[in-house]
Design a protein around this motif. Structure first.
Motif, PDB file in Angstrom:
ATOM      1  N   GLU A   1      85.050  77.542 134.240  1.00  0.00           N
ATOM      2  CA  GLU A   1      84.893  76.188 134.191  1.00  0.00           C
ATOM      3  C   GLU A   1      84.563  74.751 134.175  1.00  0.00           C
ATOM      4  OE1 GLU A   1      85.644  76.647 131.009  1.00  0.00           O
ATOM      5  OE2 GLU A   1      87.795  75.043 130.133  1.00  0.00           O
ATOM      6  N   VAL A   2      85.186  74.826 135.654  1.00  0.00           N
ATOM      7  CA  VAL A   2      84.653  73.597 136.553  1.00  0.00           C
ATOM      8  C   VAL A   2      83.203  73.234 136.144  1.00  0.00           C
ATOM      9  CG1 VAL A   2      84.523  71.970 138.575  1.00  0.00           C
ATOM     10  CG2 VAL A   2      86.505  73.988 137.250  1.00  0.00           C
TER      11      VAL A   2
ATOM     12  N   ASN B   1      78.396  85.861 141.463  1.00  0.00           N
ATOM     13  CA  ASN B   1      79.549  86.178 141.835  1.00  0.00           C
ATOM     14  C   ASN B   1      79.657  87.559 141.547  1.00  0.00           C
ATOM     15  OD1 ASN B   1      79.268  82.951 142.126  1.00  0.00           O
ATOM     16  ND2 ASN B   1      82.116  83.409 142.469  1.00  0.00           N
TER      17      ASN B   1
ATOM     18  N   ARG C   1      74.432  81.221 138.110  1.00  0.00           N
ATOM     19  CA  ARG C   1      75.015  80.768 139.397  1.00  0.00           C
ATOM     20  C   ARG C   1      76.235  81.003 139.081  1.00  0.00           C
ATOM     21  NH1 ARG C   1      74.006  75.613 141.514  1.00  0.00           N
ATOM     22  NH2 ARG C   1      72.972  76.942 143.343  1.00  0.00           N
ATOM     23  N   HIS C   2      76.538  81.049 139.004  1.00  0.00           N
ATOM     24  CA  HIS C   2      78.280  81.080 138.660  1.00  0.00           C
ATOM     25  C   HIS C   2      78.606  82.966 138.534  1.00  0.00           C
ATOM     26  CE1 HIS C   2      77.947  77.192 140.799  1.00  0.00           C
ATOM     27  NE2 HIS C   2      77.484  76.725 139.950  1.00  0.00           N
TER      28      HIS C   2
ATOM     29  N   ARG D   1      81.565  73.794 133.803  1.00  0.00           N
ATOM     30  CA  ARG D   1      80.966  73.636 132.970  1.00  0.00           C
ATOM     31  C   ARG D   1      81.370  72.306 132.414  1.00  0.00           C
ATOM     32  NH1 ARG D   1      83.814  78.644 130.932  1.00  0.00           N
ATOM     33  NH2 ARG D   1      81.641  80.080 130.475  1.00  0.00           N
ATOM     34  N   SER D   2      82.810  71.612 133.126  1.00  0.00           N
ATOM     35  CA  SER D   2      82.971  70.267 132.828  1.00  0.00           C
ATOM     36  C   SER D   2      82.119  69.666 134.058  1.00  0.00           C
ATOM     37  CB  SER D   2      84.435  70.508 134.034  1.00  0.00           C
ATOM     38  OG  SER D   2      84.507  70.019 135.014  1.00  0.00           O
ATOM     39  N   ARG D   3      81.244  70.056 134.845  1.00  0.00           N
ATOM     40  CA  ARG D   3      80.347  68.798 135.131  1.00  0.00           C
ATOM     41  C   ARG D   3      79.365  68.608 134.589  1.00  0.00           C
ATOM     42  NH1 ARG D   3      80.784  69.492 141.187  1.00  0.00           N
ATOM     43  NH2 ARG D   3      79.472  70.740 141.101  1.00  0.00           N
TER      44      ARG D   3
ATOM     45  N   GLU E   1      88.167  80.048 137.849  1.00  0.00           N
ATOM     46  CA  GLU E   1      88.404  78.383 137.336  1.00  0.00           C
ATOM     47  C   GLU E   1      86.835  77.630 137.328  1.00  0.00           C
ATOM     48  OE1 GLU E   1      91.816  76.176 138.473  1.00  0.00           O
ATOM     49  OE2 GLU E   1      90.602  74.779 138.207  1.00  0.00           O
ATOM     50  N   HIS E   2      86.428  77.961 138.405  1.00  0.00           N
ATOM     51  CA  HIS E   2      85.173  77.644 138.947  1.00  0.00           C
ATOM     52  C   HIS E   2      83.749  77.604 138.068  1.00  0.00           C
ATOM     53  CE1 HIS E   2      82.476  80.777 140.351  1.00  0.00           C
ATOM     54  NE2 HIS E   2      83.497  81.125 140.950  1.00  0.00           N
TER      55      HIS E   2
END
Ligand SMILES: Nc1ncnc2c1ncn2[C@@H]1O[C@H](COP(=O)(O)OP(=O)(O)O)[C@@H](O)[C@H]1O
Ligand code: SF4
Ligand SMILES: [Mg+2]
Lengths: 317, 328
Positions: free
Chosen positions: A212-213, A232, A227-228, A215-217, A209-210
Motif C-alpha cells: 500500500e505504501v 516477495n 517489484r513488491h 501505491r501511495s508513492r 502494508e509496504h
C-alpha cells in the motif's frame, strides 16, 4: 560465510548419498533368497554367470567390504551389468538419459510458466478469474498423471491425430514434438500445486502494508505487483518448484510407460518388474543424487531471495 | 487564509463503507496551509487515518465518497488514475506509523528511497541518488544505508528513511500518520524535532495525525479534534488546549498525562466510541458526555465558530488549569 555454508551443505549431501547408497546396496540382502539367485532373477544359473556375479558383487567378501568395493565401482562409473540386457548398465542409462532429462526440463518449464502465471492472475484479478483458476487447479490436482496421459493420448493422438501415440523421437525438434503430450500429462498436477502456492503466497504479500505504501508513492500498479508482491512471494514459490522437480522425476516412471518413450523412468519400471537389480540400484542412486542437488540449489537460492536469511543458520527461515 | 495558499482543503468529506450503519467520515471540513502544521487528534477508530488516506486517493475498494478533497487546488476524488499517480509521486506524500511494516524488507533502502523518483521522475537514477544522499544528510543518516536492508537498521533510523523518502519529490503536503507511535520515547522526540525542523527548511505543509495531545500541542499550529468521523472542534493549538470548548476535547485533555504532574490521576473517558454498525442520531458524543441534555440525543450539533456542540456557548470547561497545558 558462504564458503562455510557450502562446505556444510556438501558434507550433508555426501552423507545423504552414502546413506542412500547403503540402503540401495543392502536391499540386496533384504530380498528373499540368496543374493546370487536374486541377482540372477530366476534365470538358469550357468557356472560362468554365477562366477561373474560373485565377482561383480564381491559376494565372497564380508558385507561391509562388499559395500565399500561396490560403492567404489559405482563412483568410478562401473555400474555393473544389466541382467536382462547382458550389457553395461552405464551405457543403457546413457542412452535413455537425454530423453528423460528433456521430458523433465519441458515439464518443469510448463509448471513454472503456467503455475506462476495462473497463480499470479488469480491473485491479482480475483473474482471470476480466480474462481475459474481454482476450479481448474482442483481438476488438475485430482487427476493422476497416467489418467491425464490416457485422456491426452485419446484426444490429441487418436481422435485429432496431432501428436504421435508412441515413441520418443529422434533429434531435438522431433523429440520435443514427441514429448509435448507427455510433458503436459506430467506437469498438469504440479501446475495445480504451484498455482495454488503462488496464489496464496501472492495474496499474503498483497495484504502487506509496504505494498500500500508503494501505491501511495505513485508507483504504477503493475510495477507494484512485480517489484513488491511477486518478488516477495518468491520464497514459497522456489521451495515448491524444487519439490516439483523431485515429483516430476518420480512421475516419469508412469508417464514414460504410458507413452512408450523408452526413457529412464520406464526403464526403471521394467527393471523392477524383471528384477534387473543392478539397473534398479543405479537408477535409484541417480534419483537420490538429483533430489539432493535440487535441494542444495533451492537452499543456495534462498538467501538471494530473502536477505534476512543468511548462509549461516539453516533453521533461521 | 485564502484558498490559494491551502495545500489541503477538505470540504464536507463523507465516506461510507459497505455493511456499516453510519458513515466512517461524516462531513469532515479541514484545511492545511502552506508550511503550516495541522494536528488531527482523536481516539483510535475515529477516522483519522481514513481522512489522511483520502488526501492521496487511497480509498478502500467499496468506499462511497462525497464532498471534495483538494490538494494544491485539485480535487483528488475526481482525478484520473494517471493524475493521481502524479499527485502521489510529486505533490503529496505520506509517512506511516510503523516503518518496519511500511518498507519492503527484501529490497535495499537505496531502492526504497529512489524508486518513485526513478519510475515517475524521468530524472534518471543518478539524480535520484544525489537527492537521496542530500535528504539522508538532512534527516541525520549517512550514505551507508543506501546499500543496507531494513532489518539491519533500528526503527528510528527506518522512520528517518521513511521521512527522507517522503521528501524526495519536494512535496507541498506531508501526511503523517502517527509517525512516532511505534518508536521509543527518546526516538519519538528526535523524530518530532526533525519534522518541525524540516517544515522550516523545506516549507512543507503537514497534516499530523496523532492520539497524543502533548505531541499535538508541541508540534502544531492548529488542531482538529475528530470524534466518530466528525470534526467536533478545531482552532489554534494554544487556545484549543488552553480553553477547550467541546466536552470531548476537554475529556481528551483530562485523560492525557502531563510532564508537570505525571503522577496525577487521569480521568479516562467513560464508555466506548460509537460502533460503525449502529446508526447515530444527534450528537455522537451524547452517550459519554457529562453535559448531555435531551436536545443532544435528538438533534445533530452543526459546527459553529469551530465547535460542534449545542451547549458550546454556555459551558465553561475549566478542567485544565492555566499553565498546565500538555507539552511534549
Ligand atoms: N478498509 C476498511 N474496511 C472497513 N472498515 C475500515 C477500513 N479501514 C478502517 N475501517 C474502520 O473505519 C474506522 C476509522 O478507522 P481509522 O481511520 O483507521 O481510525 P483512526 O486512524 O482514527 O484510528 C474504524 O472504525 C475502522 O474499523
Ligand atoms: S452536543 Fe450535547 S452531548 Fe454533544 S458534546 Fe455538546 S453537550 Fe455533549
Ligand atoms: Mg490510525
Amino acid at each position: 560465510m558462504i564458503a562455510g555454508f557450502l562446505t556444510r551443505r556438501l558434507a550433508g549431501l555426501a552423507a545423504t548419498l552414502v546413506a542412500a547408497s547403503f540402503l540401495v546396496f543392502g536391499a540386496l540382502y533384504l530380498a528373499p533368497g540368496s543374493p546370487e539367485t536374486f541377482l540372477l532373477a530366476g534365470r538358469a544359473a550357468n557356472p560362468e554367470a554365477l562366477a561373474a556375479i560373485r565377482a561383480q558383487y564381491h559376494l565372497d567378501d564380508p558385507f561391509l567390504i562388499q559395500y565399500v568395493k561396490w560403492l567404489g565401482q559405482m563412483v568410478t562409473g562401473d555400474l555393473g551389468q544389466s541382467v536382462q540386457y547382458r550389457s553395461p548398465v552405464l551405457g543403457l542409462i546413457e542412452a535413455r538419459l537425454p530423453g528423460t532429462l528433456l521430458l523433465i526440463a519441458m515439464s518443469a518449464l510448463l509448471v513454472v510458466l503456467f503455475g506462476v502465471g495462473l497463480g499470479w492472475i488469480s491473485a491479482v484479478r480475483g473474482g471470476a478469474t480466480d474462481s475459474a483458476v481454482l476450479v481448474g487447479t482442483t481438476v488438475a490436482l485430482g487427476t493422476p498423471s497416467f489418467v491425464a496421459a490416457i485422456v491426452l493420448l485419446w484426444l490429441f493422438s487418436v481422435k485429432l491425430g496431432w501428436f504421435p501415440t508412441i515413441g520418443g523421437g529422434q533429434g531435438l525438434a522431433d523429440m520435443i514434438y514427441h514429448l509435448t503430450l507427455p510433458s503436459v500429462a506430467l506437469s498438469l498436477y504440479w501446475i495445480g500445486v504451484l498455482t495454488r502456492v503462488t496464489r496464496t503466497s501472492m495474496l499474503d504479500e498483497l495484504g502487506r502494508e509496504h505494498v500500500e505504501v508503494a501505491r501511495s508513492r505513485g508507483i504504477p500498479e503493475r510495477t507494484v505487483i512485480r517489484r513488491h508482491v511477486l518478488r516477495n512471494a518468491l520464497g514459497p514459490i522456489s521451495t515448491m518448484s524444487g519439490l516439483t522437480i523431485s515429483g516430476l522425476v518420480i512421475s516419469t516412471v508412469l508417464v514414460e510407460s504410458a507413452f512408450g518413450l523408452g526413457g529412464l523412468g520406464e526403464f526403471l519400471a521394467r527393471s523392477v518388474s524383471v528384477k534387473d537389480f543392478p539397473v534398479v540400484q543405479a537408477i535409484s542412486l541417480l534419483i537420490v543424487a538429483l533430489f539432493v542437488v535440487v535441494n542444495l540449489v533451492v537452499d543456495l537460492l534462498y538467501p538471494l531471495i530473502d536477505p534476512r536469511v543468511g548462509y549461516g543458520a539453516r533453521g533461521a527461515r | 487564509m485564502s484558498a490559494a495558499t491551502h495545500v489541503l482543503e477538505i470540504d464536507g468529506l463523507t465516506l461510507r463503507l459497505p455493511r456499516t450503519a453510519r458513515p466512517v467520515l461524516d462531513g469532515v471540513d479541514l484545511t492545511v496551509g502552506a508550511s503550516e502544521i495541522v494536528a488531527l487528534v482523536g481516539e483510535s477508530g475515529s477516522g483519522k487515518s481514513m481522512t489522511l488516506r483520502t488526501a492521496l486517493g487511497l480509498l478502500p475498494r467499496q468506499a462511497a465518497v462525497g464532498g471534495s478533497v483538494r490538494v494544491a487546488g485539485e480535487d483528488v476524488l475526481t482525478m484520473t488514475p494517471a493524475r493521481l499517480r502524479d499527485l502521489r509521486a510529486g505533490t503529496a506524500s505520506m509517512i506511516f506509523q510503523d516503518p518496519r511494516a511500511a518498507i519492503n524488507p527484501l529490497r535495499r533502502l537505496g531502492d526504497f528511497l529512489t524508486e518513485s523518483a526513478r519510475i515517475n521522475g524521468g530524472a534518471g537514477g543518478e539524480r535520484a541518488v544525489v537527492r537521496a544522499r542530500h535528504l539522508l544528510a538532512a534527516v541525520g543518516l549517512t550514505d551507508r544505508v543506501l546499500s543496507q536492508y531494513p532489518h539491519e537498521l533500528s526503527g528510528g533510523m527506518l522512520q528517518r528513511i521513511m521521512i527522507a523518502s517522503a521528501l524526495m519529490n519536494d512535496p507541498g503536503l506531508l501526511l503523517c500518520d502517527e509517525p512516532t507511535t511505534a518508536l521509543d520515547v527518546t526516538t519519538q522526540a528526535e523524530i518530532v524535532a526533525l519534522l518541525a525542523d524540516l517544515r522550516n527548511t523545506f516549507g512543507t505543509g503537514m497534516l499530523f495525525v496523532t492520539h497524543d495531545l502533548g505531541l499535538a500541542a508541541a508540534i502544531s499550529d492548529r488542531v482538529f479534534v475528530m470524534y466518530a468521523g466528525r470534526i467536533v472542534e478545531h482552532g489554534p493549538a494554544g487556545s484549543l488546549f488552553g480553553a477547550p470548548r467541546h466536552p470531548y476535547t476537554a475529556a481528551l485533555l483530562d485523560s492525557t498525562p502531563r510532564l508537570e504532574a505525571p503522577s496525577e490521576r487521569l480521568a479516562a473517558i467513560p464508555g466506548q466510541p460509537p460502533d460503525l454498525r449502529a446508526p447515530l442520531s444527534g450528537c455522537p458524543f451524547a452517550a459519554r458526555c457529562a453535559y448531555a441534555i435531551e436536545r443532544c440525543r435528538a438533534e445533530r450539533p452543526e459546527p459553529e465558530n469551530g465547535v460542534a456542540c449545542h451547549r458550546a456557548g454556555e459551558l465553561v470547561l475549566a478542567t485544565v488549569r492555566e499553565g498546565d497545558r500538555p507539552r511534549a
